[in-house]
Scaffold this motif. Sequence first.
Motif, short mmCIF file in Angstrom:
data_model
loop_
_atom_site.label_atom_id
_atom_site.label_comp_id
_atom_site.label_asym_id
_atom_site.label_seq_id
_atom_site.Cartn_x
_atom_site.Cartn_y
_atom_site.Cartn_z
N GLU A 34 0.82 -1.22 0.00
CA GLU A 34 0.00 0.00 0.00
C GLU A 34 0.85 1.27 0.00
O GLU A 34 0.32 2.37 -0.12
CB GLU A 34 -0.93 0.00 1.22
CG GLU A 34 -1.90 -1.18 1.24
CD GLU A 34 -2.67 -1.27 2.56
OE1 GLU A 34 -2.33 -0.51 3.49
OE2 GLU A 34 -3.59 -2.09 2.65
N GLN A 35 2.18 1.09 0.18
CA GLN A 35 3.12 2.21 0.25
C GLN A 35 2.68 3.24 1.30
O GLN A 35 2.61 4.45 1.06
CB GLN A 35 3.28 2.86 -1.13
CG GLN A 35 3.95 1.96 -2.15
CD GLN A 35 4.44 2.70 -3.36
OE1 GLN A 35 4.08 3.86 -3.61
NE2 GLN A 35 5.29 2.05 -4.14
N THR A 36 2.41 2.70 2.48
CA THR A 36 2.04 3.54 3.63
C THR A 36 2.87 3.12 4.83
O THR A 36 3.41 2.00 4.89
CB THR A 36 0.55 3.41 3.97
OG1 THR A 36 0.25 2.01 4.18
CG2 THR A 36 -0.32 3.96 2.85
N ALA A 37 2.97 4.00 5.82
CA ALA A 37 3.77 3.69 7.00
C ALA A 37 3.38 4.61 8.15
O ALA A 37 2.66 5.61 7.96
CB ALA A 37 5.26 3.84 6.68
N ARG A 38 3.87 4.26 9.34
CA ARG A 38 3.65 5.12 10.51
C ARG A 38 4.66 4.75 11.58
O ARG A 38 5.06 3.59 11.71
CB ARG A 38 2.23 4.95 11.06
CG ARG A 38 1.93 5.98 12.17
CD ARG A 38 0.54 5.82 12.72
NE ARG A 38 0.22 6.93 13.62
CZ ARG A 38 -0.69 7.87 13.37
NH1 ARG A 38 -1.38 7.85 12.25
NH2 ARG A 38 -0.91 8.83 14.25
N SER A 39 5.04 5.74 12.36
CA SER A 39 5.92 5.50 13.52
C SER A 39 5.37 6.26 14.71
O SER A 39 4.81 7.35 14.56
CB SER A 39 7.35 5.93 13.22
OG SER A 39 7.44 7.33 13.07
N GLU A 40 5.53 5.66 15.88
CA GLU A 40 5.12 6.31 17.13
C GLU A 40 6.10 5.90 18.23
O GLU A 40 6.69 4.82 18.19
CB GLU A 40 3.70 5.89 17.54
CG GLU A 40 2.59 6.35 16.61
CD GLU A 40 2.36 7.86 16.64
OE1 GLU A 40 2.95 8.55 17.51
OE2 GLU A 40 1.58 8.34 15.79
N SER A 41 6.24 6.78 19.21
CA SER A 41 7.05 6.47 20.39
C SER A 41 6.16 6.52 21.62
O SER A 41 5.07 7.12 21.60
CB SER A 41 8.21 7.47 20.52
OG SER A 41 7.71 8.78 20.69
N PHE A 42 6.64 5.89 22.69
CA PHE A 42 5.84 5.77 23.92
C PHE A 42 6.60 6.38 25.08
O PHE A 42 7.84 6.27 25.16
CB PHE A 42 5.52 4.31 24.22
CG PHE A 42 4.83 3.60 23.09
CD1 PHE A 42 3.47 3.73 22.92
CD2 PHE A 42 5.54 2.82 22.19
CE1 PHE A 42 2.82 3.09 21.87
CE2 PHE A 42 4.92 2.18 21.14
CZ PHE A 42 3.55 2.32 20.98
N SER A 43 5.86 7.01 25.97
CA SER A 43 6.48 7.55 27.18
C SER A 43 6.89 6.40 28.10
O SER A 43 6.19 5.38 28.17
CB SER A 43 5.48 8.46 27.92
OG SER A 43 5.93 8.74 29.23
N PRO A 44 8.00 6.52 28.82
CA PRO A 44 8.35 5.49 29.80
C PRO A 44 7.38 5.44 30.98
O PRO A 44 7.42 4.50 31.77
CB PRO A 44 9.75 5.90 30.25
CG PRO A 44 9.85 7.36 29.97
CD PRO A 44 9.01 7.59 28.75
#
Length: 563
Positions: A16-26
């Motif tokens: 689909e040529q899509t993506a995502r990134s996320e980070s999380f708080s400790p």
Amino acid sequence: MKTFKFKSIWLLSDSEQTARSESFSPKKTLLVGMNHTGKSSLIKSLFTALGAFPAGQLDRWNKDTTVLVEFSVDGVDYYVVQQRNNRGLFDAQGRLNFTSANATDWGRNFAELVGFNLILTDRKLKSVTGDARTFFLPFYINQDGSWLSDWSTFDNLQQYQKPIGPVLEYFTGVKPPEYYDLNSQKLVHQKDLSELRGEEKVIKTIKDRFGRTVPLDGPKTMPEVFEQDIARLTIEINEINSEQEEIRNNIVRERETAESLELQIKMAHQALSQYDSDSSFLQTEPHNVLVCPVCHAEHGKTFMDLLRYSEDARVLRNLAVELKNDHLKISRTLEGSKDRLRSLDDNYRKISNILETRRGDLKLNDVVRAMGAESAFAAFEAELSELEVKINPLVTAIDKLNRRLSELTNRKRSNSILSDFRKYYDIALKSLNMPSVETGKMNLNRRPKISGSGGPRSILAYYAALWHTSLGEYGSFSIPAVIDSPQQQGQDATNLPIMIEYIATKLPSDMQIILAVEEPTKFKFEKVIELNEPYNLLSPDQYDQIRKFIDPFTDAMYRALLG
């Protein structure tokens, strides 16, 4: 206490040529989004990448999506890249540690990485190490099943036979990691000891059979063997002498008891004989007045009642029977002691004769036979001595391990942990606007079964009690609490904020928390991730950048798998 934390996630769909990134708080992270915006997809991808497949199907989700998760164990960072059943683990510098193309290999390596040593039983009654499913099981509330009264958090938990109890005991400290470390050592020692005991038994059997063919009391030509015989026989004769003395003392006491019982029986018979004579006289002769034969006093007929002849005679007869039975028992015991003493006397004389035997005029045949026998017995003794040197430390080690295992599982410790769990559950119920319940008989794996809107609140209270207990005095792991989502079974406008407030303010402060909700909240979360577009969790805008970041991981993984 070992600590596991989620740090970041990257999702990439090449088709689909899509993506995502996320980070999380400790500390605390909030995922906000209405239905179908991807909250569950994001959360479930975390666990799927690590080898735990959450229950429930994701609508319109590409199963070929590549997932890269960054996590830490005791502050050390790692990456895991996952596509379908293929996984690769990398260190913080991107160096490949290992790859896996099946769940079994990955589960074993993951458990070793995080220090998870729980031993469970599978359906074939074989012992197996727990994997990511059982590692995360008590800490993930999956919206597809976990809010109900059974454990439907991950798929294929049926592979294990009754895993819930051992998992909860492990994390709360009833049977902590140290227990399984020590028990594993014990099993290894027991296996080694069993092999040595078997070898020892074989050698002793051969030695005994050989000894019946070649007697031990023959002539001795090897001084060291002769000395061994003398030492052994001396020990045996001293032991026999000691036992003889003890038995002689027993015989004296038993004979005295028997003689005493004989005298008592004789006296009882004499008394009964006198009674029979007196009774016959009283019953056959007419007497208006009874004259005492000793003092010559005269008594009325009621004197017979006062004497209670009949009752006295009954008691006396019972006593005579008991005395006779006691005499028979002591007589048998006495004869047994005499037999044992005669046997010991025979052995004593036999060993004494051997010790006093002169080694003189030996025949050539005796010498030749003795030389072979002595060499054989010397070899047997040497082998047994070597085995004893190996066996004794194992026995000592097993005893020491058993004592430590008993300390780890003693009733006082278990009761303390269970008491804490019940206390935390009761406190959580009150905080979540639920009535108190009787917790006196509540066990760790007894999930609440409450219908209606109170059900999810009681489930949250139950999980919270587990989390507080796991982070208590006896716990060994700090694992993120992931909650998706508390808006279940018609939580109203009053109780839903109470649940969110409890999660934001009342859970352990040093525990990483990831909460998924449908609407924003006024309570503080260090990181808020907002998801707005239905069925568009991944975006084409981030595709090129994330693909460049993920490709080195996937390339390294496939090179290792295919090479």
